[in-house]
Design a protein around this motif. Sequence first.
Motif, PDB file in Angstrom:
ATOM      1  N   TYR A 344       1.960  -3.094  -5.668  1.00 39.51           N
ATOM      2  CA  TYR A 344       2.498  -2.696  -4.400  1.00 39.51           C
ATOM      3  C   TYR A 344       4.101  -2.508  -4.451  1.00 39.51           C
ATOM      4  O   TYR A 344       4.773  -2.916  -5.276  1.00 39.51           O
ATOM      5  CB  TYR A 344       2.392  -3.814  -3.192  1.00 39.51           C
ATOM      6  CG  TYR A 344       0.964  -4.264  -3.008  1.00 39.51           C
ATOM      7  CD1 TYR A 344       0.039  -3.294  -2.227  1.00 39.51           C
ATOM      8  CD2 TYR A 344       0.346  -5.301  -3.298  1.00 39.51           C
ATOM      9  CE1 TYR A 344      -1.093  -3.437  -1.818  1.00 39.51           C
ATOM     10  CE2 TYR A 344      -0.969  -5.710  -2.858  1.00 39.51           C
ATOM     11  CZ  TYR A 344      -1.709  -4.601  -1.991  1.00 39.51           C
ATOM     12  OH  TYR A 344      -3.182  -4.993  -1.573  1.00 39.51           O
ATOM     13  N   ALA A 360       0.478   1.329  -1.959  1.00 38.91           N
ATOM     14  CA  ALA A 360      -0.513   0.709  -2.894  1.00 38.91           C
ATOM     15  C   ALA A 360      -0.108   1.494  -4.230  1.00 38.91           C
ATOM     16  O   ALA A 360      -0.272   2.485  -4.182  1.00 38.91           O
ATOM     17  CB  ALA A 360      -2.300   0.892  -2.552  1.00 38.91           C
ATOM     18  N   LYS A 380      -0.578   1.959   2.342  1.00 34.69           N
ATOM     19  CA  LYS A 380      -1.328   1.009   2.430  1.00 34.69           C
ATOM     20  C   LYS A 380      -1.287   0.327   3.839  1.00 34.69           C
ATOM     21  O   LYS A 380      -2.199   0.180   4.602  1.00 34.69           O
ATOM     22  CB  LYS A 380      -1.610  -0.110   1.511  1.00 34.69           C
ATOM     23  CG  LYS A 380      -2.693  -1.017   1.722  1.00 34.69           C
ATOM     24  CD  LYS A 380      -2.647  -2.150   0.548  1.00 34.69           C
ATOM     25  CE  LYS A 380      -3.741  -3.082   0.696  1.00 34.69           C
ATOM     26  NZ  LYS A 380      -5.347  -2.567   0.908  1.00 34.69           N
ATOM     27  N   SER A 381      -0.139  -0.098   4.303  1.00 34.75           N
ATOM     28  CA  SER A 381       0.021  -1.073   5.385  1.00 34.75           C
ATOM     29  C   SER A 381       1.502  -0.666   5.852  1.00 34.75           C
ATOM     30  O   SER A 381       2.279  -0.429   5.152  1.00 34.75           O
ATOM     31  CB  SER A 381       0.035  -2.527   4.982  1.00 34.75           C
ATOM     32  OG  SER A 381      -1.363  -2.441   4.511  1.00 34.75           O
ATOM     33  N   GLY A 400       0.127 -10.863  -3.980  1.00 36.87           N
ATOM     34  CA  GLY A 400      -0.122 -10.366  -2.925  1.00 36.87           C
ATOM     35  C   GLY A 400       0.496 -11.121  -1.752  1.00 36.87           C
ATOM     36  O   GLY A 400      -0.549 -11.481  -0.522  1.00 36.87           O
ATOM     37  N   TRP A 414       2.706 -11.723   4.998  1.00 37.53           N
ATOM     38  CA  TRP A 414       1.769 -10.901   4.914  1.00 37.53           C
ATOM     39  C   TRP A 414       0.812 -11.222   3.582  1.00 37.53           C
ATOM     40  O   TRP A 414       1.717 -11.562   2.533  1.00 37.53           O
ATOM     41  CB  TRP A 414       2.240  -9.471   4.797  1.00 37.53           C
ATOM     42  CG  TRP A 414       1.121  -8.535   4.554  1.00 37.53           C
ATOM     43  CD1 TRP A 414       0.380  -7.699   5.436  1.00 37.53           C
ATOM     44  CD2 TRP A 414       0.804  -7.909   3.252  1.00 37.53           C
ATOM     45  NE1 TRP A 414      -0.435  -6.888   4.677  1.00 37.53           N
ATOM     46  CE2 TRP A 414      -0.192  -7.068   3.507  1.00 37.53           C
ATOM     47  CE3 TRP A 414       1.327  -8.193   1.948  1.00 37.53           C
ATOM     48  CZ2 TRP A 414      -0.767  -6.302   2.464  1.00 37.53           C
ATOM     49  CZ3 TRP A 414       0.674  -7.590   0.789  1.00 37.53           C
ATOM     50  CH2 TRP A 414      -0.330  -6.688   1.060  1.00 37.53           C
ATOM     51  N   SER A 415      -0.275 -10.920   3.496  1.00 40.47           N
ATOM     52  CA  SER A 415      -0.899 -11.355   2.313  1.00 40.47           C
ATOM     53  C   SER A 415      -2.083 -10.626   2.321  1.00 40.47           C
ATOM     54  O   SER A 415      -2.819 -10.287   3.570  1.00 40.47           O
ATOM     55  CB  SER A 415      -1.398 -12.734   2.163  1.00 40.47           C
ATOM     56  OG  SER A 415      -2.159 -13.051   0.989  1.00 40.47           O
ATOM     57  N   ASP A 416      -2.773 -10.129   0.923  1.00 44.01           N
ATOM     58  CA  ASP A 416      -4.098  -9.517   0.773  1.00 44.01           C
ATOM     59  C   ASP A 416      -5.170 -10.553   0.075  1.00 44.01           C
ATOM     60  O   ASP A 416      -5.830 -10.223  -0.416  1.00 44.01           O
ATOM     61  CB  ASP A 416      -3.938  -8.134   0.023  1.00 44.01           C
ATOM     62  CG  ASP A 416      -3.271  -8.417  -1.256  1.00 44.01           C
ATOM     63  OD1 ASP A 416      -3.042  -9.574  -1.810  1.00 44.01           O
ATOM     64  OD2 ASP A 416      -3.465  -7.505  -2.247  1.00 44.01           O
ATOM     65  N   GLU A 417      -4.836 -11.754  -0.019  1.00 39.21           N
ATOM     66  CA  GLU A 417      -5.530 -12.772  -0.496  1.00 39.21           C
ATOM     67  C   GLU A 417      -6.459 -13.443   0.393  1.00 39.21           C
ATOM     68  O   GLU A 417      -6.866 -14.578  -0.156  1.00 39.21           O
ATOM     69  CB  GLU A 417      -4.552 -13.732  -1.386  1.00 39.21           C
ATOM     70  CG  GLU A 417      -3.546 -12.969  -2.229  1.00 39.21           C
ATOM     71  CD  GLU A 417      -2.474 -13.919  -2.508  1.00 39.21           C
ATOM     72  OE1 GLU A 417      -2.321 -15.003  -2.056  1.00 39.21           O
ATOM     73  OE2 GLU A 417      -1.801 -13.600  -3.705  1.00 39.21           O
ATOM     74  N   GLU A 428      -9.425  -9.848   2.152  1.00 40.87           N
ATOM     75  CA  GLU A 428      -8.847  -9.002   3.237  1.00 40.87           C
ATOM     76  C   GLU A 428      -7.321  -9.216   3.447  1.00 40.87           C
ATOM     77  O   GLU A 428      -6.696 -10.148   2.800  1.00 40.87           O
ATOM     78  CB  GLU A 428      -9.532  -9.229   4.506  1.00 40.87           C
ATOM     79  CG  GLU A 428     -11.082  -9.039   4.488  1.00 40.87           C
ATOM     80  CD  GLU A 428     -11.850  -9.776   5.726  1.00 40.87           C
ATOM     81  OE1 GLU A 428     -10.812 -10.443   6.573  1.00 40.87           O
ATOM     82  OE2 GLU A 428     -12.814  -9.646   6.030  1.00 40.87           O
ATOM     83  N   GLU A 429      -6.830  -8.208   4.320  1.00 39.17           N
ATOM     84  CA  GLU A 429      -5.394  -8.303   4.606  1.00 39.17           C
ATOM     85  C   GLU A 429      -5.286  -9.481   5.666  1.00 39.17           C
ATOM     86  O   GLU A 429      -5.923  -9.424   6.728  1.00 39.17           O
ATOM     87  CB  GLU A 429      -4.802  -7.121   5.103  1.00 39.17           C
ATOM     88  CG  GLU A 429      -4.262  -6.163   3.906  1.00 39.17           C
ATOM     89  CD  GLU A 429      -3.583  -4.850   4.382  1.00 39.17           C
ATOM     90  OE1 GLU A 429      -2.580  -5.226   5.302  1.00 39.17           O
ATOM     91  OE2 GLU A 429      -3.938  -3.778   4.010  1.00 39.17           O
TER      92      GLU A 429
END
Length: 485
Positions: A344, A360, A380-381, A400, A414-417, A428-429
């Motif tokens: 990222y 991303a 991505k976000s 993440g 924020w996390s994507d884990e 998921e985010e």
Amino acid sequence: MDFTEIYKQSAGLVAFSPGTHFILTAALDRLVVRRADSFQVARTWQVVPPVDTPTTATNSTPCRISHAAWSCDSEYVFAACAKKGFLNVFKLRDESWNARIDAGLEGLVKAEWSPDGRSILCFSDMGLRVTIWSLLTGTATHIQFPLHPDRGYTFRRDGRYFVLAERHKSKDTLGIYDATEAYRLVRHFPLPTTSLASLSLSPTGDVLAVWEGPLEYEIFIVSLSGETLGSFAPQTDRGFGIRNVAWHPSGAYLAVSGWDDKIYILESVTWGPVTVLELQSRVPQGVAIWREPANWVEKTQGRGFLSYERLQTPTTISISRPDLSKPYPKSGTVQLAFNTAGTYLLARFESTPTMIHLFAFPAPGSRDPVDMRVTVPTLKSILIHTQPVVNAQWNPVRKGSLAACCSRGTMYLWSDEWVGEGGSGEVEEVAECVGVPAHEFVTRDIRWAPDGKGLTLLDKETFCCAFEVEDADANEEDSDLMLSS
């Protein structure tokens, strides 16, 4: 998150030890070391000016610590008072041991540990020289005419070489010194820049990025032997020069941005751009947009966790237009940062001060499985807040995980884990607002602990820490391991 009590600090001098067992704090003229597990005071020292310092109107003022830091092995700490021109060194395991460095008439503007933790770099006033003091031998090594005491130097990742931008005979030059041999000069060569703004060493340690000042948008890539490997300058609309540069952790890419809301991604073969990431008002479908709920602090009284609102895409975001008639317009990137894995890229634009853009980033050399084209970074976000973001930091361990603050009594994660429900195992985010359970506390800065399990939240004159709540099962496993060992 578990929060600690509020403690005093000054000048934002709060730092975890490299092993995260202690936390160092400076409060006016006093240095305090606390245990990170209980926050009990382990050591405290008062920084006193040298006895032989002349008594003047300036020297009669109380001594305020301007710099404080740990050595790499947590054995030593130093506290510097730049206005008084001296530095004290203390040993954690021996409270009676101390050392003092006097800068003398040349003054002191910055002090920093060397990577070996046994030498201290002291930058003098007016860019006269940098002095490396050895705690082992008590000797000093002087290097003349450093260009910038705050951004014109770096160490290679292994700590072997010290790279310093210098100014000799009105020309930019670069000196490379062997830190393992008392900073012996290894190479010295001119740089292609006319007025160097800063430099950045590749994570691989073999190439260096140097760029011009604010009047010219141009960056050069040079090897440590002095060879110019490449350069880059936009073809049109060069703007006011370069603001931020960030290396990909692999060293295969270099992100460059200026005052024009564009991020150029350079590759390491030809040092040309593979793509340009530009701030746009229209957000395409597939991008996750997270918005901070309105008035959530008042509704929850600033306590607990609350998820961001997820907006539907495609949609549009507001972008402020800068006044180009004024110097340093409110445009361009404020921050560029890759996460620890390089998957990222974080970008904060001054035209959208309340937003954080996350791109991303593909692995170096990855290709699309359909047409075999080289994949490029994609948006991505976007995280949208009610107040301007003042700082955002990637977790130094977990790839993440991101933390941010907006000068409120809150912090944002924020996390994507996050593992979704239903047993699918899909990641998921998740974006959350976290209230700081304290009265009249404003989070003006945020920093991760070296192990990535805790955060330091700083106000103007106070600070607190926040730690993740570990699972009981994990704690039992750790206890079993300790008993079995």
